[in-house]
Design a protein around this motif. Structure first.
Motif, PDB file in Angstrom:
ATOM      1  N   PRO A 176     -26.438  13.941  27.019  1.00  0.00           N
ATOM      2  CA  PRO A 176     -27.437  12.870  27.198  1.00  0.00           C
ATOM      3  C   PRO A 176     -27.123  11.950  28.380  1.00  0.00           C
ATOM      4  CG  PRO A 176     -26.673  12.964  24.916  1.00  0.00           C
ATOM      5  CD  PRO A 176     -25.797  13.880  25.698  1.00  0.00           C
ATOM      6  N   THR A 186     -28.895  13.059  31.484  1.00  0.00           N
ATOM      7  CA  THR A 186     -30.357  13.039  31.517  1.00  0.00           C
ATOM      8  C   THR A 186     -30.914  11.683  31.096  1.00  0.00           C
ATOM      9  OG1 THR A 186     -30.280  14.127  29.349  1.00  0.00           O
ATOM     10  CG2 THR A 186     -30.623  15.533  31.267  1.00  0.00           C
ATOM     11  N   GLU A 187     -31.183  11.482  29.806  1.00  0.00           N
ATOM     12  CA  GLU A 187     -31.844  10.217  29.444  1.00  0.00           C
ATOM     13  C   GLU A 187     -30.975   8.972  29.611  1.00  0.00           C
ATOM     14  OE1 GLU A 187     -31.546  12.318  25.297  1.00  0.00           O
ATOM     15  OE2 GLU A 187     -31.583  12.898  27.397  1.00  0.00           O
ATOM     16  N   ASN A 188     -29.672   9.076  29.314  1.00  0.00           N
ATOM     17  CA  ASN A 188     -28.788   7.898  29.423  1.00  0.00           C
ATOM     18  C   ASN A 188     -28.044   7.901  30.748  1.00  0.00           C
ATOM     19  OD1 ASN A 188     -29.607   7.602  26.757  1.00  0.00           O
ATOM     20  ND2 ASN A 188     -27.711   8.428  25.919  1.00  0.00           N
TER      21      ASN A 188
END
Lengths: 149, 388
Positions: free
Chosen positions: B27, B30-32
């Motif tokens: 993560p 990508t998102e974080n």
């Protein structure tokens, strides 16, 4: 993905002409265990001065074994004076090249072969111009002496 | 000899990233993905992830989180300590003590400092690789500013008496550093008990990602930055953090702490089994390194196969799907035989036939059996070719 090309790997995995010739006409040894490679070459020569058999034993790395094997295949069937023209460079060329770092001290065959032919010449009272200046006491015990490329 | 099985037995070179480690890292790509220096939410979340990882790594070595600095790996940590201490204390003295068996990250930094006016003493070791505290004591001079001695040797697995060695340095008021890259996750570490000033470590040796490492710096000991730039790592190591790498290192450290005893037991049993079988079943073999396995890296075996050469062994084992390493000159770019085996007194001829096997968490007994069976064939085959 390999350290060496396919020809080198073939000669390493399936070395040609391993062994000893009990009634050899000439025996040569070159290299030293301390340097990590050492080769013995033996030859059988017929009455027309043609090398009819050649066998080797090598302590050493992949390229030392592969170049030893390749050298024996190049020698068999050659006249002695032609065999003396074989160089480490011609062996490496026939192998399709070696990694640069390996050129330095892993190709022993030229010297081992010269020792074998010198031994043959001594025993059979022969003279070859190519052996003039050859030092029979130089067995390449220091890595720097082995650079002929 | 066309087996397809693959056995990795070089865990001291690197380790695979464990799935539970990778899962925690993903993560953060990508998102974080926030920059930990940014002041909005995803930046603050990233910063919190870095601090969590710092606490995880600190806990594994018994340090305060604020004593752990993330960087690019063990080599950077080693360079950082040696060069920064040398630079900062050069007016006090220009003498550094280390050993003959260090990793090249220490040895080559030592050589670099020698070119810049420093003197470096390389302590000898005994035939099992141990540094003697008495030898250290004798080597100390009024101008000695740093002692750097590795915790666990990477080739023969010797666990050095770090606590005793650090005490000797401190008795003389000298800073003490240890390269603990091979120790982390393999031997219990408590920096308070050892009382070291600096400790280098690396993530990829403990089932974490490559390119991430760290330096422990004891509270009260301050060295200057090695990488200049932004204020990351409390102003000690500039550059935007390798966020996912740090998260992975933290996760791997937590896992290593939890598994330490089980890991040590698993590895040492398989290592002992491997060594027993090889030494019993293959003629003309000698084991290198400590005979007392309680003072040895749990996964390390280093064995010399006489009359044959290491690179040939490595190549044939590789053709059978097996990965190991060798101290032979022919496998190194420099063509120098292993400096570690040289230092413990192994003669050059024998060094060329040395192989390091390191087992790890994913090694099985079947793997060991396969490796021993293949090694038997390889030794037999190369001994037919050898002239020695």
């Amino acid at each position: 993905m390999g350290l060496y090309n396919d020809t080198v790997m073939d000669h390493f995995m399936h070395p040609r002409n391993i062994g000893e010739i009990p009634d050899a006409d000439g025996t040569g040894i070159y290299g030293s265990p301390a340097c990590g490679d050492m080769m013995q070459v033996q030859i059988k020569v017929d009455e027309n001065d043609v090398i009819t058999d050649c066998k080797f034993k090598t302590f050493g790395c992949g390229s030392a074994i592969a170049s030893s094997s390749m050298a024996t295949t190049m020698v068999i069937g050659q006249k002695v004076e032609d065999a003396l023209k074989i160089t480490n460079k011609s062996i490496v060329d026939r192998l399709g090249g070696l990694p640069n770092v390996k050129l330095h001290c892993s190709v022993l065959a030229e010297d081992a072969l010269k020792h074998a032919i010198y031994d043959y010449a001594q025993k059979h009272g022969k003279h070859y111009a190519e052996l003039d200046g050859f030092d029979p006491n130089d067995h390449g015990t220091a890595p720097d002496e082995v650079t002929h490329l | 000899m066309s087996e397809t099985r693959r056995v990795y037995m070089d865990y001291s070179a690197t380790t695979p990233v464990k799935k539970e480690v990778l899962d925690q890292m993903i993560p953060y790509f990508t998102e974080n993905f926030g920059n930990p220096s940014s002041l909005y939410t995803i930046g603050l979340e990233a910063k919190a992830a870095v601090e969590k990882a710092r606490a995880q790594v600190a806990h594994l070595i018994g340090a305060m989180p604020s004593e752990v600095y993330f960087d690019g790996g063990g080599s950077e940590s080693d360079n950082w300590v040696l060069e920064s201490v040398a630079d900062q204390l050069k007016n006090k003295g220009k003498h550094i003590i280390t050993t003959q068996i260090e990793h090249h990250a220490i040895l080559h930094t030592g050589e670099y400092l020698e070119k810049h006016g420093f003197e470096v003493t390389y302590l000898p070791v005994d035939h099992e690789g141990f540094v003697s505290p008495a030898d250290l004591e004798k080597a100390i001079r009024p101008d000695t500013i740093l002692v750097s001695i590795m915790f666990v040797n990477n080739e023969i697995g010797t666990v050095e008496p770090i606590k005793e060695l650090a005490a000797v340095a401190h008795k003389h008021g000298i800073l003490f550093h240890t390269d603990a890259v091979q120790a982390l996750g393999n031997v219990p570490i408590d920096v308070k008990d050892l009382d070291v000033d600096f400790m280098s470590f690396s993530s990829h040796k403990i089932y974490g990602p490559k390119g991430e490492g760290g330096l422990f710096m004891k509270h009260g000991v301050k060295i200057t930055s090695f990488i200049h730039g932004g204020a990351q790592e409390n102003g000690k190591r500039a550059g935007t953090e390798n966020l996912a790498g740090i998260v992975g290192f933290g996760a791997a450290a937590e896992l290593a702490e939890k598994n330490l005893e089980q890991h040590r037991k698993h590895c040492s049993e398989l290592r002992d089994y491997l060594m027993d079988r090889i030494l019993k079943e293959i003629p003309d073999c000698v084991a290198n390194g400590p005979t007392d396995h309680s003072k040895r890296h749990p996964g390390n075996a280093n064995i010399t196969f006489k009359r044959i050469e290491g690179e040939s062994i490595l190549l044939l084992l590789d053709s059978m799907g097996i990965a190991v390493s060798t101290g032979s000159a022919c496998s190194s770019k420099s063509l120098d035989p292993s400096h570690v085996l040289t230092a413990i007194g192994v003669d050059p001829e024998t060094i060329h036939g040395s192989i390091r096997f390191t087992v790890g968490d994913f090694t099985t007994k079947e793997d060991v059996d396969y490796v021993v069976d293949c090694m038997k064939k390889v030794a037999e085959r190369l001994r037919e070719i050898t002239m020695l």
